[in-house]
Design a protein around this motif. Structure first.
Motif, mmCIF file in Angstrom:
data_model
loop_
_atom_site.group_PDB
_atom_site.id
_atom_site.type_symbol
_atom_site.label_atom_id
_atom_site.label_comp_id
_atom_site.label_asym_id
_atom_site.label_seq_id
_atom_site.Cartn_x
_atom_site.Cartn_y
_atom_site.Cartn_z
ATOM 1 N N UNK A 190 -35.597 83.775 39.898
ATOM 2 C CA UNK A 190 -34.328 83.891 40.890
ATOM 3 C C UNK A 190 -33.452 82.844 40.187
ATOM 4 N N UNK A 191 -33.760 81.673 39.737
ATOM 5 C CA UNK A 191 -32.752 80.810 39.248
ATOM 6 C C UNK A 191 -32.170 81.060 37.609
ATOM 7 N N UNK A 234 -31.819 69.222 50.836
ATOM 8 C CA UNK A 234 -31.947 70.165 50.040
ATOM 9 C C UNK A 234 -31.876 71.398 50.816
ATOM 10 N N UNK A 235 -30.873 72.573 50.253
ATOM 11 C CA UNK A 235 -30.764 73.782 51.127
ATOM 12 C C UNK A 235 -30.887 75.051 50.436
ATOM 13 N N UNK A 236 -31.108 75.241 48.953
ATOM 14 C CA UNK A 236 -31.048 76.340 48.393
ATOM 15 C C UNK A 236 -32.234 76.267 47.119
ATOM 16 N N UNK A 237 -33.027 77.234 47.119
ATOM 17 C CA UNK A 237 -34.178 77.022 46.128
ATOM 18 C C UNK A 237 -33.570 77.170 44.683
ATOM 19 N N UNK A 238 -32.368 77.846 44.337
ATOM 20 C CA UNK A 238 -32.012 77.781 43.137
ATOM 21 C C UNK A 238 -31.226 76.418 42.599
ATOM 22 N N UNK A 239 -31.027 75.616 43.575
ATOM 23 C CA UNK A 239 -30.369 74.334 43.150
ATOM 24 C C UNK A 239 -31.395 73.219 43.110
ATOM 25 N N UNK A 263 -36.408 67.979 55.777
ATOM 26 C CA UNK A 263 -37.174 68.216 56.947
ATOM 27 C C UNK A 263 -36.365 69.288 57.727
ATOM 28 N N UNK A 264 -35.018 69.698 57.363
ATOM 29 C CA UNK A 264 -34.147 70.756 58.146
ATOM 30 C C UNK A 264 -34.061 72.036 57.180
ATOM 31 N N UNK A 265 -34.543 72.090 56.038
ATOM 32 C CA UNK A 265 -34.477 73.209 55.038
ATOM 33 C C UNK A 265 -35.554 74.005 54.614
ATOM 34 N N UNK A 266 -35.337 74.714 53.625
ATOM 35 C CA UNK A 266 -36.546 75.734 53.366
ATOM 36 C C UNK A 266 -37.679 74.926 52.631
ATOM 37 N N UNK A 267 -37.423 73.688 52.205
ATOM 38 C CA UNK A 267 -38.493 73.088 51.284
ATOM 39 C C UNK A 267 -39.653 72.471 52.515
#
Length: 452
Positions: free
Chosen positions: A259-260, A144-149, A223-227
């Motif tokens: 945002x989404x 997971x890398x983008x909140x709108x996704x 672990x490596x993203x914004x979440x």
């Protein structure tokens, strides 16, 4: 109490056809109540059936010796017939018991009837068939890398977990079920999968183990993203359910929702189709708009089917005559104008798959390659025919000049070397003899020129 449980269990075995001797032999293996079936696997039940069929050998008496007491003889137990159908129906009973234990429902032998036995025996067969058909390997989603996704990511995560089973062979997507409460046991379910997911509680030893499995996957994907900010608090307890619940709460909250929705409206406004391209064609165009429609629907901004079709046609800027003809047909049919999926499938038939653009690129590339061939450098040496013809007249004059200069330099060096040699040698009797003349070979160049 144990005797009552064993008697009730033997009665339930009678409902599925077991004989009294076979039922007695089975309960004598330590099954003092029906719910004890849930303590073993189905494979262990098959092993017990084999033992009962085979029976046991007797043990001969051992006489007393050396002050030890004599050991009495132990008679053997003859084998008892257990047909395969009895064993198969026992698997159905085991499934029924396991399901009730998983749901936290009391196991009452009197509730198990012949009809229920047949129903769960058929379920065993369906589960076996489904297991044989599990050829498709579902891959986990990308990190997971983008909140709108989030919506698409969550769907892919659920899809992956639905392909993995937990301790009690329940698909792991039950762990990330949004409703912590289970559905009513007497409710109707579309599929057996749906039933397992909605009836399995979020508590107990089995859930704890399954929850840990889900945590491993959730951590790996976040672990490596914004979440990770929202997932990290659940690391100590390895709580996959809690982590996903926190992510749902955040990414489906008001801030991210705004945002989404803005991102979805932006897609609908600026995504256009102008014809088939290498990296963007009708399929990707349709998917982009469809995903935007789903996002808006998720957040309460549902567009009507006619509005979806209107956006789909309005953003189609392809000028191909076939495409324009297809659009005209759709616009003249009210039914088509209210069915987005049907319109998308229809226009896909008119996509321009001509590869002339690609061919043109290849030709242009080939021309550039041909024009960019490295021309031979200017030198005094010899040239092959191709190199000589590539030289301009000015370049050829430069070559001739270089050859003359090189020849003059060589002759000068030869005279200097000869003078030095003659001055350092003593004269001999043959010094003034006439030398033998040798013919000098000449290299004939192009246009009758010579290069020594």
């Amino acid at each position: 109490m144990a005797t009552d449980g064993a008697n009730a269990f033997r009665g339930a075995l009678g409902w599925i056809g077991w004989s009294v001797p076979a039922a007695n032999a089975f309960t004598n293996e330590g099954f003092d109540a029906m719910e004890s079936l849930g303590l073993v696997t189905c494979d262990r039940l098959k092993d017990i059936c084999k033992i009962i069929r085979r029976g046991t050998d007797g043990v001969a008496a051992v006489p007393a010796a050396g002050g030890n007491a004599a050991v009495a003889a132990v008679p053997g137990i003859p084998g008892i017939a257990i047909p395969m159908m009895w064993e198969y129906k026992l698997s159905g009973m085991h499934l029924w018991v396991s399901e009730r234990l998983r749901q936290g429902t009391p196991v009452v032998a009197a509730d198990f009837t012949a009809a229920i036995g047949n129903l769960y025996t058929r379920k065993v067969r369906k589960l076996e068939e489904a297991k044989d058909d599990e050829d498709v390997q579902v891959k986990p989603p990308a990190p997971f890398s983008k909140e709108t996704k989030w919506i698409s990511f969550f769907k892919l995560l659920v899809n992956y977990l639905s392909s993995v089973t937990g301790v009690n062979k329940v698909p792991l997507d039950y762990v990330v079920r949004k409703d912590d409460n289970i559905a009513a046991p007497n409710a109707e379910f579309e599929t057996e999968h749906k039933k397992l997911v909605l009836l399995t509680p979020h508590l107990g030893t089995a859930f704890d183990k399954d929850n840990g499995k889900v945590w491993i996957q959730v951590k790996q994907l976040t672990v490596n993203g914004p979440a990770w900010t929202y997932v990290a608090p659940f690391e100590k307890k390895r709580d996959g359910h809690g982590a996903v619940k926190a992510l749902n709460s955040h990414y489906e909250g008001d801030a991210v929702m705004s945002k989404s929705k803005a991102a979805a409206f932006n897609v609908l406004e600026h995504t256009t189709y102008t014809g088939e391209r290498r990296n963007f064609g009708m399929e990707r165009y349709t998917n982009a708009l469809s995903t935007a429609f789903q996002t808006l629907d998720k957040y309460g901004e549902t567009l009507t089917e006619s509005r979806n079709v209107d956006v789909f046609l309005r953003n189609n800027h392809c000028t191909d005559p076939k495409m324009l003809s297809g659009i005209a047909v759709i616009q003249g049919d009210a039914d088509w104008m209210s069915n987005f999926a049907k319109v998308a499938d229809h226009l896909a038939l008119f996509t321009n798959t001509d590869n002339s653009q690609k061919t043109g690129c290849l030709i242009s590339s080939a021309q550039r390659t041909s024009n960019n061939k490295k021309k031979p450098g200017i030198r005094a040496g010899n040239y092959n025919p191709n190199e000589w013809h590539q030289l301009s007249d000015k370049a050829k004059d430069e070559v001739r000049a270089k050859r003359v200069a090189a020849k003059s330099s060589r002759n000068k060096n030869k005279r200097s070397a000869a003078a030095i040699t003659c001055s350092s040698k003593k004269p001999d009797k043959n010094q003034f003899a006439l030398p033998n003349k040798k013919k000098k070979r000449k290299t004939v160049g192009f246009e009758g020129e010579t290069s020594n």
